[in-house]
Design an enzyme around this catalytic site. Sequence first.
Site, PDB file in Angstrom:
ATOM      1  N   ASP A  69       0.812  -1.220   0.000  1.00  9.18           N
ATOM      2  CA  ASP A  69       0.000   0.000   0.000  1.00  9.18           C
ATOM      3  C   ASP A  69       0.845   1.268   0.000  1.00  9.18           C
ATOM      4  O   ASP A  69       2.057   1.221   0.219  1.00  9.18           O
ATOM      5  CB  ASP A  69      -0.966  -0.004   1.197  1.00  9.18           C
ATOM      6  CG  ASP A  69      -0.341  -0.553   2.476  1.00  9.18           C
ATOM      7  OD1 ASP A  69       0.892  -0.522   2.594  1.00  9.18           O
ATOM      8  OD2 ASP A  69      -1.096  -1.024   3.345  1.00  9.18           O
ATOM      9  N   ASN A 138      -7.781  -3.224  14.109  1.00  9.34           N
ATOM     10  CA  ASN A 138      -9.158  -3.535  13.714  1.00  9.34           C
ATOM     11  C   ASN A 138      -9.213  -4.740  12.759  1.00  9.34           C
ATOM     12  O   ASN A 138     -10.247  -5.009  12.164  1.00  9.34           O
ATOM     13  CB  ASN A 138      -9.817  -2.306  13.057  1.00  9.34           C
ATOM     14  CG  ASN A 138      -9.066  -1.847  11.815  1.00  9.34           C
ATOM     15  OD1 ASN A 138      -8.135  -2.508  11.367  1.00  9.34           O
ATOM     16  ND2 ASN A 138      -9.477  -0.724  11.254  1.00  9.34           N
ATOM     17  N   HIS A 140      -7.370  -5.106   9.984  1.00 13.92           N
ATOM     18  CA  HIS A 140      -7.079  -4.846   8.562  1.00 13.92           C
ATOM     19  C   HIS A 140      -5.789  -5.532   8.117  1.00 13.92           C
ATOM     20  O   HIS A 140      -4.886  -5.771   8.924  1.00 13.92           O
ATOM     21  CB  HIS A 140      -7.085  -3.341   8.237  1.00 13.92           C
ATOM     22  CG  HIS A 140      -5.925  -2.552   8.739  1.00 13.92           C
ATOM     23  ND1 HIS A 140      -6.035  -1.246   9.159  1.00 13.92           N
ATOM     24  CD2 HIS A 140      -4.604  -2.851   8.884  1.00 13.92           C
ATOM     25  CE1 HIS A 140      -4.853  -0.794   9.523  1.00 13.92           C
ATOM     26  NE2 HIS A 140      -3.971  -1.752   9.368  1.00 13.92           N
ATOM     27  N   GLU A 145      -9.770  -2.222   5.142  1.00  7.58           N
ATOM     28  CA  GLU A 145     -10.395  -1.940   6.431  1.00  7.58           C
ATOM     29  C   GLU A 145     -11.639  -2.812   6.601  1.00  7.58           C
ATOM     30  O   GLU A 145     -12.184  -3.322   5.615  1.00  7.58           O
ATOM     31  CB  GLU A 145     -10.795  -0.461   6.478  1.00  7.58           C
ATOM     32  CG  GLU A 145      -9.622   0.510   6.313  1.00  7.58           C
ATOM     33  CD  GLU A 145      -8.802   0.686   7.589  1.00  7.58           C
ATOM     34  OE1 GLU A 145      -8.793  -0.231   8.445  1.00  7.58           O
ATOM     35  OE2 GLU A 145      -8.163   1.732   7.735  1.00  7.58           O
TER      36      GLU A 145
HETATM   37  C1  F6R Z   1       1.436  -1.647   6.191  1.00  5.70           C
HETATM   38  C2  F6R Z   1       0.103  -2.231   6.225  1.00  5.70           C
HETATM   39  C3  F6R Z   1      -0.687  -2.328   7.475  1.00  5.70           C
HETATM   40  C4  F6R Z   1       0.140  -2.689   8.719  1.00  5.70           C
HETATM   41  C5  F6R Z   1      -0.760  -2.707   9.945  1.00  5.70           C
HETATM   42  C6  F6R Z   1       0.029  -2.973  11.211  1.00  5.70           C
HETATM   43  O1  F6R Z   1       1.958  -1.664   4.883  1.00  5.70           O
HETATM   44  O2  F6R Z   1      -0.363  -2.606   5.202  1.00  5.70           O
HETATM   45  O3  F6R Z   1      -1.703  -3.288   7.292  1.00  5.70           O
HETATM   46  O4  F6R Z   1       0.739  -3.936   8.533  1.00  5.70           O
HETATM   47  O5  F6R Z   1      -1.404  -1.484  10.078  1.00  5.70           O
HETATM   48  O6  F6R Z   1       0.874  -1.890  11.454  1.00  5.70           O
HETATM   49  P1  F6R Z   1       1.998  -1.941  12.583  1.00  5.70           P
HETATM   50  O7  F6R Z   1       2.967  -2.966  12.171  1.00  5.70           O
HETATM   51  O8  F6R Z   1       2.595  -0.546  12.572  1.00  5.70           O
HETATM   52  O9  F6R Z   1       1.295  -2.266  13.850  1.00  5.70           O
END
Ligand code: F6R
Length: 251
Positions: A69, A138, A140, A145
């Site tokens: 992303d 959440n 994702h 989401e």
């Molecule tokens: C990042 C991504 C997100 C993260 C998720 C967890 O490229 O796609 O899905 O993997 O938000 O983030 P952290 O590792 O910062 O807790």
Amino acid sequence: MKIKFIPAKDAVEAGRLGADIFTQTMEENPACVFGLATGSTPLSLYSELVLRYSQGKLDFSLVRTVNLDEYIGLPADHPQSYHQFMYDHLFSKINIHPRNTHLPNGMADDLESACWEYEKMIESMGGIDLQLLGIGLNGHIGFNEPSDYFPKYTHVVDLTESTREANKRFFTDIREVPTQAITMGIGTIMSARKILLLCTGQKKAEILHEAMFGKVRPQVPASILQFHPKVIVIGDEEALSVIRRDHPDFL
Ligand code: F6R
């Protein structure tokens, strides 16, 4: 097939165990395609890959990468863009060729076309050999989401307030956190031949348990991983604590 859980003592060990899986994938195919993630969770894994590269144990010269992303509206050289994150934590420290690294273009004039081109590009690379994922509080994955359906392809997404809140630690003010992103779809992620989900910290323990053992539903996007034939979950003690309590036979 059953999801494989690999327990780690802490985040550093989780990174080392994750790096073992990356190493094995590169040994099988030096021109493999890695799907990569940003955020806090993969940092220990990226450090370990950089270490192994500096020790002459890994060669990234043929490796290709696609990231999950990117924010919409942040130029590639913005300090909080995912382009910059990948450069800072991995790409600038290993011998990967810049032309072999790919992230969605959050600055495209035509975002819909940019999404479709990204999808086609992944296909033309022969698909993803190993997709690295983190999980949001959440549930994702990528920026897919909670929703009432599973989005199939790369698409534009509105970020939830909880995700913007979680990511504001990287910005000086919540108002600076972008409201939209481009993300691979659930179908794009599920097409990867192997998936490695890294998860660390107590605050992820409940959602990890729900995603891996709860009902498969788009309100918990990561729950779809239960339907993938090759998922490895590496978690530290804290992140695996609820699974250890309720499903000890899986660890
Ligand atoms: C990042 C991504 C997100 C993260 C998720 C967890 O490229 O796609 O899905 O993997 O938000 O983030 P952290 O590792 O910062 O807790």
